[in-house]
Enzyme design. Structure first.
Site, PDB file in Angstrom:
ATOM      1  N   ILE A  17      73.421  47.759  85.031  1.00  0.00           N
ATOM      2  CA  ILE A  17      73.236  47.670  86.486  1.00  0.00           C
ATOM      3  C   ILE A  17      71.829  47.193  86.860  1.00  0.00           C
ATOM      4  CG2 ILE A  17      72.539  50.069  86.953  1.00  0.00           C
ATOM      5  CD1 ILE A  17      74.572  49.913  89.358  1.00  0.00           C
ATOM      6  N   GLY A  38      70.443  58.463  81.216  1.00  0.00           N
ATOM      7  CA  GLY A  38      71.550  57.657  81.726  1.00  0.00           C
ATOM      8  C   GLY A  38      71.073  56.527  82.610  1.00  0.00           C
ATOM      9  N   VAL A  39      71.873  56.243  83.618  1.00  0.00           N
ATOM     10  CA  VAL A  39      71.588  55.112  84.494  1.00  0.00           C
ATOM     11  C   VAL A  39      70.294  55.360  85.294  1.00  0.00           C
ATOM     12  CG1 VAL A  39      73.051  55.843  86.442  1.00  0.00           C
ATOM     13  CG2 VAL A  39      72.749  53.427  85.949  1.00  0.00           C
ATOM     14  N   ASP A  40      70.028  56.606  85.619  1.00  0.00           N
ATOM     15  CA  ASP A  40      68.815  56.984  86.351  1.00  0.00           C
ATOM     16  C   ASP A  40      67.562  56.573  85.563  1.00  0.00           C
ATOM     17  OD1 ASP A  40      67.155  58.210  88.173  1.00  0.00           O
ATOM     18  OD2 ASP A  40      67.932  60.233  87.889  1.00  0.00           O
TER      19      ASP A  40
HETATM   20  P1  ADP Z   1      75.904  61.194  86.021  1.00  0.00           P
HETATM   21  O1  ADP Z   1      74.833  62.236  85.799  1.00  0.00           O
HETATM   22  O2  ADP Z   1      76.165  60.940  87.481  1.00  0.00           O
HETATM   23  O3  ADP Z   1      77.138  61.484  85.244  1.00  0.00           O
HETATM   24  P2  ADP Z   1      74.999  59.177  84.061  1.00  0.00           P
HETATM   25  O4  ADP Z   1      73.840  58.269  84.180  1.00  0.00           O
HETATM   26  O5  ADP Z   1      74.954  60.223  82.987  1.00  0.00           O
HETATM   27  O6  ADP Z   1      75.230  59.814  85.528  1.00  0.00           O
HETATM   28  O7  ADP Z   1      76.308  58.323  83.822  1.00  0.00           O
HETATM   29  C1  ADP Z   1      76.964  57.567  84.794  1.00  0.00           C
HETATM   30  C2  ADP Z   1      77.531  56.300  84.177  1.00  0.00           C
HETATM   31  O8  ADP Z   1      76.493  55.310  84.075  1.00  0.00           O
HETATM   32  C3  ADP Z   1      78.069  56.473  82.759  1.00  0.00           C
HETATM   33  O9  ADP Z   1      79.301  55.787  82.670  1.00  0.00           O
HETATM   34  C4  ADP Z   1      77.020  55.769  81.893  1.00  0.00           C
HETATM   35  O10 ADP Z   1      77.595  55.216  80.716  1.00  0.00           O
HETATM   36  C5  ADP Z   1      76.589  54.662  82.824  1.00  0.00           C
HETATM   37  N1  ADP Z   1      75.308  53.977  82.546  1.00  0.00           N
HETATM   38  C6  ADP Z   1      74.258  54.382  81.808  1.00  0.00           C
HETATM   39  N2  ADP Z   1      73.287  53.439  81.812  1.00  0.00           N
HETATM   40  C7  ADP Z   1      73.745  52.408  82.585  1.00  0.00           C
HETATM   41  C8  ADP Z   1      73.240  51.128  82.960  1.00  0.00           C
HETATM   42  N3  ADP Z   1      72.032  50.703  82.581  1.00  0.00           N
HETATM   43  N4  ADP Z   1      74.011  50.334  83.762  1.00  0.00           N
HETATM   44  C9  ADP Z   1      75.223  50.746  84.175  1.00  0.00           C
HETATM   45  N5  ADP Z   1      75.760  51.931  83.863  1.00  0.00           N
HETATM   46  C10 ADP Z   1      75.040  52.755  83.057  1.00  0.00           C
END
Ligand code: ADP
Length: 178
Positions: A17, A38-40
């Protein structure tokens, strides 16, 4: 996969993303806006410290709500931080909270003049929301929003894994069949 809802496009793609060429990307944040994995973590590390500086000034973001900051060094001008629910048993208000996270992200995007937006799969990582169920709620909330008055021209769901892309694709096909 790509579909049209009135004049807006909804697209599903596999990818990162942080690399999306859109006006705003959505972060699956935590309610303290503290960053994390993760994505954060990926968004803060690609976007640089300007994002966290604004998060600190904002303070907190209760589950289901959304706030907006700069995109820092990202292509995206804005990051919309929203907080999805931690999945417990499916009977603890999780679905309403997940729907609100998408709705409030779209509403803040509209207010900020965002025309193109990318979402990750909120709550389905560390927060363990089952992807099949979460994808149906995510897609139906976005599609419902786009059926109303909107300035959003394109919404992209950026799925990290091929498996998640397949799950979202099945859910979208089912949704447009209805
Ligand atoms: P939450 O705490 O809301 O579950 P996470 O970040 O752990 O959030 O995961 C949410 C989704 O984002 C998961 O499917 C994970 O695989 C995905 N994810 C992690 N990194 C990225 C990225 N760079 N771009 C897109 N999606 C991602």
């Amino acid at each position: 996969m790509k579909i049209k809802i009135n004049r807006s496009a909804v697209e599903l793609r596999q990818g990162d993303i942080t690399k999306q060429k859109v006006d705003a990307i959505v972060n699956a944040a935590n309610s303290r806006l503290a960053g994390g994995g993760g994505v954060d973590g990926a968004i803060h590390s690609a976007g640089g410290p300007a994002i966290m500086n604004e998060c600190r000034k904002i303070g907190t973001c209760p589950t289901g709500t959304a706030v907006i900051t700069t995109g820092g060094n990202l292509f995206a001008k804005h990051v919309i931080h929203t907080v999805g629910p931690r999945y417990r048993d499916g009977k603890s208000g999780e679905s309403e909270l997940l729907i609100n996270a998408y709705k409030n992200s779209l509403n803040i995007a509209e207010k900020s003049g965002v025309r193109t937006i990318a979402f990750p799969s909120i709550s389905t990582g560390v927060y363990r929301y089952p992807v099949n169920e979460a994808s149906r709620l995510a897609l139906s909330t976005v599609v419902d929003h786009l059926k109303g008055d909107t300035s959003i021209e394109k919404t992209v769901f950026v799925l990290f894994s091929l498996k998640d892309l397949e799950t979202y694709s099945t859910s979208l096909k089912d949704l447009i069949k209805e």
